[in-house]
Structures are given as C-alpha cells and as structure tokens.
Scaffold this motif. Structure first.
Motif, short mmCIF file in Angstrom:
data_model
loop_
_atom_site.label_atom_id
_atom_site.label_comp_id
_atom_site.label_asym_id
_atom_site.label_seq_id
_atom_site.Cartn_x
_atom_site.Cartn_y
_atom_site.Cartn_z
N VAL A 151 0.84 -1.20 0.00
CA VAL A 151 0.00 0.00 0.00
C VAL A 151 0.87 1.25 0.00
O VAL A 151 0.50 2.27 -0.60
N PHE A 152 2.05 1.20 0.64
CA PHE A 152 2.96 2.35 0.59
C PHE A 152 3.40 2.61 -0.86
O PHE A 152 3.38 3.75 -1.34
N LYS A 153 3.79 1.54 -1.54
CA LYS A 153 4.25 1.67 -2.92
C LYS A 153 3.13 2.18 -3.82
O LYS A 153 3.34 3.05 -4.67
N LEU A 154 1.95 1.65 -3.63
CA LEU A 154 0.80 2.05 -4.44
C LEU A 154 0.48 3.53 -4.24
O LEU A 154 0.20 4.26 -5.20
N TYR A 155 0.54 3.97 -3.00
CA TYR A 155 0.27 5.38 -2.69
C TYR A 155 1.29 6.29 -3.35
O TYR A 155 0.93 7.33 -3.94
N GLU A 156 2.55 5.90 -3.27
CA GLU A 156 3.59 6.74 -3.88
C GLU A 156 3.44 6.79 -5.39
O GLU A 156 3.60 7.86 -6.01
N GLU A 157 3.11 5.66 -6.00
CA GLU A 157 2.96 5.61 -7.45
C GLU A 157 1.77 6.42 -7.93
O GLU A 157 1.83 7.10 -8.96
N LYS A 158 0.67 6.35 -7.20
CA LYS A 158 -0.57 7.01 -7.66
C LYS A 158 -0.62 8.49 -7.32
O LYS A 158 -1.30 9.26 -8.01
#
Length: 424
Positions: free
Chosen positions: A49-56
């Motif tokens: 979820v951290f990675k997804l947040y940063e990407e989006k």
C-alpha cells in the motif's frame, strides 16, 4: 535555441516550480512519516500500500522502523518528548496507555470511510468512550478452539456447543488415551484472554468498575470460574502431561501428528506456522468456540488489529487523513491484501483468502464472536502477568483463588506503572 526561447523556457520552469511549491505548502508537505515495529512495517500488504500510494499520488512515505523488542519504550519516549510521527502503527492494547492518545492522536469518528469497516474491525479500534482512535489496516483472524475433525470423527465424537458438552468431550478423549488440548504454557500468553473477553464484552459495567478500581478480578465469579476450570483441566489430564514445557514451536507438531486433538489459536496460524508434512493437514481441522467456563455458549475472539493513528497536532494531519482515505478505497486495499489469508476488515474486501474452517463456522462465529476486549480494554492488563499467575497455578504453587489474587496484584502494579488515575 534563441535567447527569447530560453527566457520563455526559464519563465515556464519558474512557474512550474512555484506551483509545485504552493501545492506542497497547501497540503502541509508531500512526505508522510509512519512509525511502527520493524516486523510490522515489513509485512507485504504494508509495503504494497505504501508503494501504491507513492505511485498514484507522487507523495512519499518515510517509514520509521523500530526493533520489535524496543518499540514500546522507544516510541513512547519519542512521543513524550514531542517527536510524534504523522502516523503511528499500534495495536489497541494495554501498551497504548503509554502514548496519551487523547492528547496526541486524532479521533476518526466522522471520517467518510468508517462505513467501509466491518463491525468487528471498527469495534476493535474504539476506546472506552466509544471514539474511533485508529484505522485498522492489518490481517485479521478468528480465535477459537481449533480441533481435528477427522480424528474426532474416527473416534465417533462430535464438537461441543455448550460448556458441559466440552467438558464431557475432554474427559472422553482423556479416557481414550488422547491428549484433548495442546496447552502451551511455556512462553505462550494469549489463551486466558479468550476466556476473559466475553466477561467484559457482555457486561461493560463490570469493565468500567474494574478500570475504576472499584472491584477486582476476585470479585467477579466468571474470572474465578475460569481459574478453577484451568486447574480442573490440568488435574484431569485434559492438557496432557507436558504442558509446562510446551511452547510456540511445539503446537504444530502436536496438532499435525494427532498427539493433541485441540488447541486455542487463530485461523491464520494454520497458513503461517502449521507444518505441511504431518499426518494431518489444515483440511482436517475445524473450529468451535472456546469454553473456559466464563460463558455458557463459548466464545470466539475477533482479530487483534494494527491501527494507523494520526498525529492531531502535526502540520500534516490533512495529508495523513487523505492517506487513510486512499487506503480505504476498495481498489487499493484489495490490491494490498491480494492473496493474504485473513478475515476481512473491510466490507468490500474480496482479494483476501478466508479459511474454510472459518467460513464453515460462519453462523456460530456470527452468534458468539466478541471483539478482543481483555487485552485492549482492561487497564493494567498484561498477558505476560496473567500467564505468570497461571504458571503458579499449574505448578501447584497456589490454587485457583490464589491465582486470581496474583492476577489482581500484578494488574494493580501495572496500572500504577502506567499512571492510571484510579490506581494512583
């Protein structure tokens, strides 16, 4: 390139930088700091979820990982010194009293994502006044009495639905030469809370009086009954003969080999710690309620959940609230928990895997499940202290009444250490 073009390019770049600066200023910053235990922060669904947040979003997550054994002392000292992260990851347990939640953290009662939470997940994250103090982004489980259904069936026996039936089942198994229950007294501390949960979940006035230091455990018949039941179970051979030396690593061999028929555990354990090459597999097991003689119909305990708690005094509170909104979107939490073995915490959670043991017992669980209450709501509760009292009981250093007195004494000491007002 002409001089005019260079001037225009420089002007455009200046405007872009200015807009970026203004957006950053308006949002209170684009980097969020999240503090938690090292092992917790490394969970696959957290990193996802951290990675997804940063990407989006283009924003950043700065993870502050503290070694597990040092977490409570280090984090509470940091916060006492005013070094509060934007988001703190913590369970709703007795250690949370170290952190002065009312002073430091934001109540989430009115957030628009609250309806996304399942009833049990929401209930776990409430404080004693009914305030929603954290956002549960974690794997969940159902704790109960997990039993070898294949073995029971081969012996012509059935699971229990009442305390009397459970006691009869245990005695029948013992008479047959079986070890009814794998009780892991060596370093395993969670079992007693399953018996205590319904006492205080069903009668909140008892919890209030206990926390106000108006009554003690020894004043509550159900607590005395639990200690007496554990004493009787040990004396009758329901725990076998080696329970004082049985620890975490011994539970799986006992269950997978059939040397023990039942244990008090949670469903996700079968997918993370249960050995795969034993005589019996996860498919041979089912779940019934825990019967500790504190409530007639038995009980299941809902999951203990790690919560995201927001620093209400920081300059990034709004950005942190937006991050929770991001995590509460079905598209995002389903991506994070894809393939994870867990009971869902969100109403529209579909990518997780739920154990057949839990789905088969869904009706019973819905009727008898209680939110984890003892560890999270009792002031001064320490699972280690309760286990220590039980150790004295099971080693015959005291009787059931003496065990409860030890529980009272240790809880009072811990409540004073925590600075609980009623115990000063």
């Amino acid at each position: 390139m002409s001089r005019n073009c260079l001037k225009i390019t420089a002007l455009i770049l200046s405007i872009v930088l200015l807009v970026s600066f203004l957006l950053t200023s308006c949002s209170g910053g684009k980097t969020l700091t999240i503090m938690g235990k090292k092992s917790d922060m490394e969970k696959s669904y957290m990193t996802a979820v951290f990675k997804l947040y940063e990407e989006k979003t283009g924003n950043k997550i700065k993870v502050v990982s503290i070694e597990d054994v040092e977490f409570e002392a280090t984090a509470s000292q940091n916060i006492a010194n005013g070094d509060v992260p934007d988001i703190l990851m913590h369970f709703n347990n007795s250690d949370l009293h170290r952190f002065d939640v009312e002073k430091n953290f934001y109540y989430l009662n009115d957030e628009k994502w609250v309806s996304e939470l399942t009833d049990s997940a929401k209930a776990y994250c409430l404080d004693s006044q009914g305030n929603l103090i954290g956002f549960p982004f974690w794997e969940s489980s159902v704790s109960g009495c997990y039993y070898n259904k294949t073995l029971l069936d081969s012996l012509g026996l059935e699971p229990a639905t009442t305390q009397a039936e459970f006691d009869t089942l245990c005695q029948t198994l013992a008479d047959m030469g079986q070890t009814p229950i794998c009780w892991a007294q060596d370093g395993c501390t969670w079992m007693a809370q399953f018996g205590l949960d319904p006492v205080f979940a069903d009668e909140p006035e008892l919890l209030e009086k206990l926390n106000n230091n108006e009554i003690k455990y020894s004043d509550i018949p159900q607590v005395r009954n639990m200690a007496a039941w554990i004493e009787k179970a040990a004396d009758n051979g329901w725990f076998g003969t080696n329970y004082l030396k049985t620890g975490w690593s011994d539970i799986s061999p006992a269950l997978s080999s059939g040397k023990a028929v039942m244990t008090f555990i949670w469903d996700t354990w079968f997918y993370t710690d249960f050995e795969k090459d034993g005589k019996y597999t996860v498919d041979d097991f089912a779940v019934m309620p825990v019967f500790f003689n504190t409530v007639e119909g038995g009980t299941y305990e809902g999951g203990n959940l790690n919560m995201m708690m927001l620093n209400k005094n920081g300059d990034k509170l709004e950005l942190a609230r937006e991050f929770l909104e991001f995590c509460a979107e079905p598209e995002n939490y389903n991506a994070a928990f894809d393939g994870i073995s867990t009971v869902k915490c969100f109403n529209r959670e579909t990518a997780n895997i739920q154990s057949k043991m839990v789905t088969d017992a869904a009706a019973s669980i819905a009727e008898r499940e209680r939110v984890s209450t003892a560890a999270s709501k009792i002031v001064g509760y320490s699972a280690e202290d309760v286990a220590s009292a039980l150790e004295n009981l099971l080693r015959k250093k005291t009787d059931a009444a003496g065990c409860v007195k030890i529980m009272d004494s240790l809880r009072t000491e811990e409540a004073k250490k925590q600075g609980a007002e009623a115990f000063k």
